[in-house]
Design an enzyme around this catalytic site. Structure first.
Site, short mmCIF file in Angstrom:
data_model
loop_
_atom_site.label_atom_id
_atom_site.label_comp_id
_atom_site.label_asym_id
_atom_site.label_seq_id
_atom_site.Cartn_x
_atom_site.Cartn_y
_atom_site.Cartn_z
N GLU A 270 -4.64 1.49 4.31
CA GLU A 270 -3.28 2.08 4.45
C GLU A 270 -3.23 3.44 5.44
OE1 GLU A 270 -0.76 1.43 2.53
OE2 GLU A 270 -1.72 0.01 0.82
N CYS B 61 2.71 9.77 5.64
CA CYS B 61 2.78 8.58 6.49
C CYS B 61 4.01 7.77 6.59
CB CYS B 61 1.64 7.82 6.12
SG CYS B 61 1.74 7.25 4.14
P1 NAD Z 1 -8.16 10.56 9.42
O1 NAD Z 1 -8.19 9.19 9.60
O2 NAD Z 1 -8.74 11.34 10.34
O3 NAD Z 1 -9.12 10.80 7.95
C1 NAD Z 1 -8.86 10.34 6.72
C2 NAD Z 1 -10.06 10.26 6.00
O4 NAD Z 1 -11.00 9.65 6.75
C3 NAD Z 1 -10.64 11.84 5.80
O5 NAD Z 1 -11.16 11.78 4.67
C4 NAD Z 1 -11.54 11.78 7.00
O6 NAD Z 1 -12.62 12.90 6.61
C5 NAD Z 1 -12.02 10.38 7.00
N1 NAD Z 1 -12.80 9.94 8.24
C6 NAD Z 1 -12.66 10.36 9.36
N2 NAD Z 1 -13.44 9.75 10.49
C7 NAD Z 1 -13.96 8.91 9.73
C8 NAD Z 1 -14.98 8.03 9.96
N3 NAD Z 1 -15.36 7.75 11.10
N4 NAD Z 1 -15.57 7.33 9.22
C9 NAD Z 1 -15.02 7.46 7.76
N5 NAD Z 1 -14.21 8.33 7.27
C10 NAD Z 1 -13.64 9.09 8.11
O7 NAD Z 1 -6.60 10.88 8.96
P2 NAD Z 1 -6.12 12.23 8.72
O8 NAD Z 1 -5.86 12.98 9.95
O9 NAD Z 1 -6.77 12.94 7.41
O10 NAD Z 1 -4.73 11.89 7.74
C11 NAD Z 1 -3.40 11.54 8.63
C12 NAD Z 1 -3.28 10.09 8.88
O11 NAD Z 1 -3.47 9.33 7.77
C13 NAD Z 1 -2.01 9.85 9.68
O12 NAD Z 1 -2.11 8.89 10.70
C14 NAD Z 1 -1.20 9.09 8.36
O13 NAD Z 1 -0.17 8.31 8.77
C15 NAD Z 1 -2.31 8.41 7.51
N6 NAD Z 1 -1.95 8.19 6.29
C16 NAD Z 1 -1.61 6.94 5.91
C17 NAD Z 1 -1.22 6.83 4.33
C18 NAD Z 1 -0.90 5.55 4.00
O14 NAD Z 1 -0.72 5.36 2.93
N7 NAD Z 1 -0.47 4.55 5.09
C19 NAD Z 1 -1.22 7.93 3.57
C20 NAD Z 1 -1.59 9.03 4.09
C21 NAD Z 1 -1.99 9.29 5.36
#
Ligand code: NAD
Length: 509
Positions: A280, A314
């Site tokens: 997602e 999101c």
């Molecule tokens: P992010 O991808 O930076 O982080 C998401 C999660 O992944 C966090 O827990 C982070 O610590 C972890 N993470 C980061 N790098 C990683 C790696 N290399 N391996 C494993 N885990 C890792 O995103 P964010 O800044 O925390 O969230 C915002 C983003 O998430 C936005 O782009 C938003 O649109 C998206 N989002 C999508 C949905 C959906 O349902 N489609 C819902 C909420 C947020």
């Protein structure tokens, strides 16, 4: 205001091994500074911790275990050991335990909401709303567990019976973001547990305490040890833990919510073991208003969709695409509504816009606005930080004269910035809407029925609000197309992500 006594009690908790704090006035009983692995509350094997800040005040609100790959392996092993018994537990019994978990979350919603606002910054009323939404997934999947039925097929030959069984895939890794620290976990864990999978959760580093509180309640609900495990870490350990969760042979599948960039990396890592993947990811939602629309309703929908959680959603409207006949009216009414927002600490009851989550997020919003202004956009409201309130606050911002070469047009803003573009024809509106690699949600307002059908079919997104700005529900399938993700969460389809089909062919009958 900032719960000072809560802070003091949490520090006591951080230095004690007791699982609960009787916090008197604040009555916050579910704060944990340890992780839950194989039914026990444990520190990181290294003993390291990381600090979590209150985004409204900048204060450190506590420390959580800074776990690494070794701890992640322990959690995966625990989930793997617990899997056979959990998979064999009758679906009805799994459902009863999920229902108990739901009941406990409802009972303690006010306390969890305080923790959520404390670490994520959103207004308390929004935290309560998220909890109601997040809880609804556990309620829903508690019921759905009993409906994971197979099929009996019509055999093409005599003396044969053909059957399809649905079985849980095994250990599920769940990686979640900070913007909905409660609901993003329940939406995944509810489906995984209902299906008979065990799981390892890795919550976002900005918001570990809501996740730990949820797991505490799952334990109290009687969910057996090893079925739910949680591994917290600071940002530097996110990537190594993520790699382990994707590549460890004992993990059957990954469900990730977060940015498209990280999602693509995890997708590649899962390819080495051909793991089941649910993603997602980010969106760039169009919000189209046609001349026939009820403009007051469209503005209500715009405010709800854009400014909830300070724009860090999101499925938030990212580009307002307004037909020329109603452009001025829509923009003026939206500006008027934005000028009445009360920005501040989410703990204050009259606040309806809190801080952004962290410095990186404020910097990103600031640079997106600067880029637009440098390229000719006009600021009708805001356009700057609200530094008088705190480091991470940004004034709700309204921009017009938007062009396709601006970052606010192509990128997900993830902040309280509304950008408005003008269009003439329906074809033009659809082309602008679809001119992005993302396809999560879309919205449009129209009172022309034929147009509504046409546009609904033509928008390249996974979810559409038609004359509606708030669309999420446990009953509905949540997910995107294009680079916004793979798979669906919620609804009966959410369970499909955690089961596989096994074909049985009985011959010689
Ligand atoms: P992010 O991808 O930076 O982080 C998401 C999660 O992944 C966090 O827990 C982070 O610590 C972890 N993470 C980061 N790098 C990683 C790696 N290399 N391996 C494993 N885990 C890792 O995103 P964010 O800044 O925390 O969230 C915002 C983003 O998430 C936005 O782009 C938003 O649109 C998206 N989002 C999508 C949905 C959906 O349902 N489609 C819902 C909420 C947020």
């Amino acid at each position: 205001r900032v719960p000072k006594d809560c802070l003091r009690l949490f520090r006591m908790q951080a230095s004690s091994s007791s699982r609960f704090v009787n916090s008197g006035k604040m009555s916050i009983s579910f704060l944990h500074n340890k992780c839950f692995i194989n039914g026990s509350w444990v520190d990181a094997k290294s003993g390291k911790t990381f600090e979590v800040n209150n985004p409204a005040t900048g204060e450190v609100i506590g420390v959580a275990p800074d776990m690494d790959v070794e701890d992640a392996r322990a959690a995966i092993n625990a989930a793997s050991d617990a899997f056979p018994a959990w998979a064999k537990t009758p679906a009805k019994e799994r459902g009863v335990m999920l229902r108990k978990w739901y009941d406990l979350m409802v009972l303690n919603a006010d306390e969890i909401a305080k923790i959520l606002t404390w670490e994520a910054g959103k207004p308390l009323s929004e935290s309560k709303g998220e909890i109601t939404y997040g809880n609804s997934f556990i309620d829903w999947f508690a019921e759905e567990a009993r409906r994971i039925n197979g099929e009996v097929l019509q055999s093409p030959v005599r003396n044969r019976e053909m059957i399809l069984l649905k079985q849980p895939i095994g250990v599920a890794a769940l990686i979640t973001p900070w913007n909905f620290p409660h609901a993003m976990i329940t939406r995944k864990a509810g489906a995984a547990l209902a299906a008979g999978c065990t799981c390892v959760i890795r919550p976002a580093e900005d918001t570990p305490f809501t996740a730990l509180a949820l797991v505490d309640l799952a334990d109290k609900a009687g969910i057996p040890k090893g079925v739910i495990n949680i591994v917290t870490s600071g940002r530097p350990n996110a990537a190594p833990i993520g790699k382990e969760l994707c590549e460890n042979p004992l993990v059957a599948g990954l469900s990730f919510t977060g940015s498209t960039e990280v999602g693509k990396r995890l997708y590649k890592q899962c390819a080495t073991g051909v793991k089941r993947v649910g993603l997602e990811l980010g969106g760039n939602a169009p919000f189209v208003v046609f001349n026939s629309a009820d403009i007051n309703k469209a503005v209500d929908g715009a405010v709800a969709s854009k400014f909830r959680n300070c724009g860090q959603t999101c499925i938030s409207a990212n580009r307002f695409i307004i037909q020329d006949g109603v452009f001025d009216e829509f923009v003026e009414k939206l500006r008027d509504r934005m000028s009445k927002f009360k920005i501040g600490n989410g703990m204050d009851s009259d606040v309806n816009q809190g801080p952004l989550i962290n410095a990186a997020q404020v910097n990103k919003v600031e640079s997106i606005v600067k880029d637009a202004v440098d390229k000719g956009a006009k600021v009708l409201h805001g356009g700057e930080r609200a530094s008088n309130i705190g480091q991470l606050f940004y004034v709700p911002t309204l921009l017009v004269d938007i062009k396709p070469n601006m970052a606010c047009y192509t990128e997900e803003i993830f902040g309280p910035v509304a950008v408005c573009l003008k269009f003439k024809t329906e074809e033009e509106a659809v082309a602008i809407s679809n001119g992005t690699s993302r396809g999560l949600a879309g919205y449009f307002y129209s009172n022309d029925l034929n147009q509504a059908w046409r546009v609904a079919r033509n928008l390249e997104v996974g979810m559409i609000g038609i004359n509606e700005g708030l669309i999420s529900a446990a009953e509905a399938a949540f997910g995107g197309v294009k680079e916004s993700g793979i798979g669906r969460e919620g609804s009966s389809h959410g369970i499909e992500e955690f089961v596989y089909i096994k074909y049985l062919c009985f011959g010689g009958i």
